[in-house]
Design a protein around this motif. Structure first.
Motif, short mmCIF file in Angstrom:
data_model
loop_
_atom_site.label_atom_id
_atom_site.label_comp_id
_atom_site.label_asym_id
_atom_site.label_seq_id
_atom_site.Cartn_x
_atom_site.Cartn_y
_atom_site.Cartn_z
N GLU A 1 49.61 48.09 36.77
CA GLU A 1 48.84 47.99 38.01
C GLU A 1 47.91 46.80 37.89
N ASN A 2 47.73 46.14 39.01
CA ASN A 2 46.92 44.94 39.05
C ASN A 2 46.01 45.04 40.26
N PHE A 3 44.72 45.16 40.03
CA PHE A 3 43.76 45.20 41.11
C PHE A 3 42.90 43.96 41.01
N SER A 4 43.12 43.04 41.92
CA SER A 4 42.31 41.83 41.94
C SER A 4 41.79 41.62 43.35
N LYS A 5 40.58 41.15 43.42
CA LYS A 5 39.95 40.91 44.71
C LYS A 5 40.30 39.50 45.17
N LYS A 6 40.95 39.40 46.30
CA LYS A 6 41.30 38.09 46.85
C LYS A 6 40.11 37.43 47.54
N PRO B 1 35.85 47.33 39.91
CA PRO B 1 36.03 46.10 39.13
C PRO B 1 37.47 45.60 39.22
N GLU B 2 37.66 44.34 38.92
CA GLU B 2 39.00 43.79 38.85
C GLU B 2 39.62 44.21 37.51
N TYR B 3 40.91 44.52 37.51
CA TYR B 3 41.58 44.85 36.27
C TYR B 3 43.09 44.68 36.41
N ALA B 4 43.74 44.54 35.28
CA ALA B 4 45.20 44.48 35.21
C ALA B 4 45.63 45.24 33.96
N SER C 1 33.12 46.57 47.96
CA SER C 1 33.50 47.65 47.04
C SER C 1 32.92 47.39 45.65
#
Length: 71
Positions: free
Chosen positions: A9-14, A22-25, A19
């Motif tokens: 899973e990859n959560f990155s803020k464009k 945090p960003e994480y991968a 919110s």
């Protein structure tokens, strides 16, 4: 039975947002083997080994042993 798997899973803020997440991968790579041995008509033994590697938490070795009784 043998197999491999890959989860991630990859959560990155464009763009900036409000919110607090945090960003994480994260990713996990795993491999496993297992086998069943029928001892007799009532008992079966299942054994297996699984190894997972997580990019943040490292490697995990997961042995498995189970005994099945059919009355």
């Amino acid at each position: 039975v043998a197999g491999l798997n890959l989860n991630g899973e990859n959560f990155s803020k464009k763009s900036p947002d409000s919110s607090l997440l945090p960003e994480y991968a994260h990713f996990t790579l795993g491999a496993f083997v297992q086998d069943d041995w029928r001892v007799n008509s009532k008992w079966t033994i299942e054994t297996g080994i699984r190894t997972d590697y997580h990019n943040r938490y490292g490697a995990f070795f997961l042995p498995r042993f189970s005994l099945l009784f059919k009355p």
